[in-house]
Write a protein that holds these residues in place. Structure first.
Motif, short mmCIF file in Angstrom:
data_model
loop_
_atom_site.label_atom_id
_atom_site.label_comp_id
_atom_site.label_asym_id
_atom_site.label_seq_id
_atom_site.Cartn_x
_atom_site.Cartn_y
_atom_site.Cartn_z
N LEU A 453 60.09 3.85 7.35
CA LEU A 453 59.82 4.66 6.16
C LEU A 453 61.02 4.56 5.23
O LEU A 453 62.17 4.70 5.66
CB LEU A 453 59.59 6.12 6.56
CG LEU A 453 59.65 7.16 5.42
CD1 LEU A 453 58.48 6.98 4.46
CD2 LEU A 453 59.67 8.58 5.99
N VAL A 454 60.75 4.35 3.94
CA VAL A 454 61.81 4.31 2.93
C VAL A 454 61.48 5.34 1.86
O VAL A 454 60.46 5.23 1.17
CB VAL A 454 61.93 2.91 2.30
CG1 VAL A 454 63.07 2.89 1.28
CG2 VAL A 454 62.17 1.85 3.37
N LYS A 455 62.33 6.38 1.75
CA LYS A 455 62.03 7.46 0.81
C LYS A 455 63.32 8.09 0.31
O LYS A 455 64.25 8.34 1.08
CB LYS A 455 61.15 8.53 1.45
CG LYS A 455 60.65 9.58 0.46
CD LYS A 455 59.52 10.40 1.04
CE LYS A 455 58.98 11.40 0.03
NZ LYS A 455 58.33 10.74 -1.12
N GLY A 456 63.37 8.36 -1.00
CA GLY A 456 64.52 9.02 -1.60
C GLY A 456 64.28 9.21 -3.08
O GLY A 456 63.34 8.65 -3.65
N SER A 457 65.12 10.00 -3.72
CA SER A 457 65.00 10.16 -5.16
C SER A 457 65.32 8.85 -5.86
O SER A 457 66.05 8.00 -5.33
CB SER A 457 65.93 11.26 -5.66
OG SER A 457 65.41 12.54 -5.35
N ARG A 458 64.81 8.70 -7.05
CA ARG A 458 64.92 7.42 -7.76
C ARG A 458 66.36 6.99 -7.98
O ARG A 458 66.67 5.80 -7.98
CB ARG A 458 64.19 7.50 -9.09
CG ARG A 458 62.70 7.21 -8.98
CD ARG A 458 61.98 7.46 -10.28
NE ARG A 458 61.81 8.88 -10.54
CZ ARG A 458 61.28 9.37 -11.65
NH1 ARG A 458 60.88 8.56 -12.60
NH2 ARG A 458 61.16 10.67 -11.81
N PHE A 459 67.28 7.96 -8.18
CA PHE A 459 68.65 7.58 -8.47
C PHE A 459 69.33 6.87 -7.31
O PHE A 459 70.31 6.15 -7.48
CB PHE A 459 69.48 8.80 -8.90
CG PHE A 459 69.78 9.78 -7.80
CD1 PHE A 459 70.85 9.60 -6.95
CD2 PHE A 459 68.98 10.91 -7.63
CE1 PHE A 459 71.13 10.51 -5.94
CE2 PHE A 459 69.24 11.82 -6.63
CZ PHE A 459 70.32 11.62 -5.77
N VAL A 460 68.80 7.00 -6.09
CA VAL A 460 69.36 6.32 -4.94
C VAL A 460 69.03 4.82 -4.97
O VAL A 460 69.79 4.00 -4.48
CB VAL A 460 68.87 6.96 -3.63
CG1 VAL A 460 69.52 6.32 -2.41
CG2 VAL A 460 69.15 8.46 -3.63
N GLY A 461 67.88 4.48 -5.55
CA GLY A 461 67.52 3.07 -5.72
C GLY A 461 67.07 2.37 -4.45
O GLY A 461 67.30 1.17 -4.28
#
Length: 470
Positions: A453-461
């Motif tokens: 799973l790959v998930k994070g806020s957009r600023f993390v890229g």
């Protein structure tokens, strides 16, 4: 798309004509001079790094029918506009200019307007609504994340004259913004998907988030319809405090027998697609399968199905369309990595609630190899950031993952520390400073059969990690 004489542009927005032809007919509206086409309205936004006013001449030479500036044009710009038969308008506030112009265009469209907001799920709901309604109506819908005080007016201004249903996503990061959007769009129908913790750093509490989301009612007339999540704890507050006093009808969607439109227990197939029964307000029922992944997608599809049914789409058509849903990219999409692993790409954005849902989906999907989660920091959580990241780390620990990678700085460390505190073995928890570190330490270690799973806020890229391995 918008089509209007320069003279009328000035009258409806309050902008002043300083040069050029007031009778020039303009078509379409852009804020990027690179997107100017013949007859475009180019609205210049001054910024910290780039001042759109500096591109007025370029826009005129590209064929703009009118440029809208926030400062008095230079003599050569005025002369060029006159020479080309174009025009120059000046306004104090380009955002207000856009909102006023979009409002006038919306009023001239003979269409139904649906507004969608909420802490999570609004883009999935918006995309699902557009697809369900498109089998009966000519639908124009927000593209990508054009959901703010500039993006939503651009969406309205790009709507064709023959639009029958306009579906608009409405986002915010503070009080008053959704009210402005709602007064511009005047929705006939609205959806508030969920009151979560996104933007709690700006607004301070979930109650304040609920109040900000309830601003979507500001532009709605008595007798309009609001769709709410039957299982959200702030639904009674929104209904009783805002909707009922305004004469707005409310329907609830959820899994309870008391909900107006309800879903049965969802069963995921081997690919993570939910099979579910839906019962509508009139008692009609469909047994359907969603083409989008995860149990968390059911309530968003339920919002869309409820409104589609209200707007006359037959249940069998709703069933058919739910099996063909396509949503904006990087939201719970399974992709194949070059090494044979599978990537659950949910890297578009993140909030604590959606991280929990994504972890649930990760553990529901089949995997012959390891289960891993790469979780980036979440933004806009303010003073609650450390606690909410720790809760996500604790939740991940309970999932018995083979590897948890926490990406970022202090809040990523909070996630990792909480996972260890809750019993996740040290060797299964990794802290990475940024996406480059994840690529360097994890990408080459993926194997056939793994599920990550790959998930994070957009600023993390983290989308760059996905592209690296897929």
């Amino acid at each position: 798309m918008i089509e209007m004489r320069v003279r009328d542009l000035g009258e409806v927005t309050g902008a002043a004509l300083l040069a050029g032809d007031p009778e020039r007919v303009c078509r379409g509206c852009v804020i990027d001079s690179r997107l100017v086409d013949t007859d475009s309205i180019f609205v210049a936004f001054p910024g910290e790094r780039v001042d759109g006013n500096d591109f007025a001449e370029k826009a005129l030479r590209a064929g703009a029918g009118c440029v809208v500036m926030t400062r008095t044009p230079e003599p050569d710009v005025s002369a060029l506009a006159a020479e080309l038969g174009a025009a120059v308008l000046v306004c104090e506030d380009p955002t207000e200019f856009m909102l006023r112009l979009a409002h006038v265009w919306r009023k001239g469209l003979d269409c139904t307007v649906i507004g969608v907001t909420g802490s999570i799920g609004k883009t999935t709901t918006k995309d699902s609504l557009a697809q369900l309604l498109s089998c009966r109506y000519r639908v124009h819908v927000t593209q990508g994340n054009f959901n703010n005080l500039i993006g939503m007016p651009l969406t309205i201004l790009s709507a064709p004259r023959d639009t029958e249903v306009l579906v608009l996503e409405m986002g915010m990061d503070g009080f008053g913004q959704i009210e402005q959007l709602s007064r511009c769009a005047e929705p006939d129908y609205a959806v508030i998907t969920k009151i979560g913790t996104s933007h709690i750093g700006f607004l301070g509490s979930r109650e304040n988030i609920a109040r900000a989301k309830a601003e979507i009612l500001a532009g709605m007339r008595p007798g309009s319809l609001l769709v709410l999540n039957g299982e959200d704890d702030f639904t009674p507050f929104i209904s009783e405090t805002f909707a009922e006093p305004a004469g707005i009808e409310v329907i609830r969607c959820g899994v309870s027998d008391t909900d107006d439109v309800r879903a049965g227990a969802a069963v995921l197939d081997e690919y993570g697609c939910p099979h579910v029964s839906i019962t509508f307000e009139d008692g009609s029922t469909i047994d359907t399968k969603l083409s989008i992944l995860g149990s968390q997608s059911v309530v968003n599809a339920l919002f869309a199905a409820a409104l589609a049914h209200r707007l006359g789409v037959e249940p069998r058509k709703i069933d058919e369309q739910l099996g063909k849903l396509e949503i904006t990219g990087r939201r719970a999409q399974v992709r194949d990595a070059a090494c044979g692993a599978r990537v659950l790409d949910d890297s578009y954005n993140a909030a604590p609630e959606s991280v929990a849902a994504a972890l649930n989906l990760l553990c529901a999907l089949p995997a012959s190899g390891r289960r891993m989660a790469v979780l980036g920091e979440m933004g806009e959580l303010g003073d609650a950031g450390a606690q909410l990241h720790a809760l996500c780390g604790s939740y991940a620990a309970a999932k018995d993952l083979d590897l948890l990678v926490c990406v970022g700085a202090d809040n990523a460390r909070e996630m990792a520390d909480a996972a260890r505190l809750m019993g996740m073995p040290e060797e299964r928890v990794m802290l990475a400073a940024d996406t480059d570190a994840v690529i360097g330490r994890v990408a080459g270690d993926l194997r056939s059969g793994d599920l990550v799973l790959v998930k994070g806020s957009r600023f993390v890229g983290l989308d760059r990690f996905v592209e690296e391995v897929c």
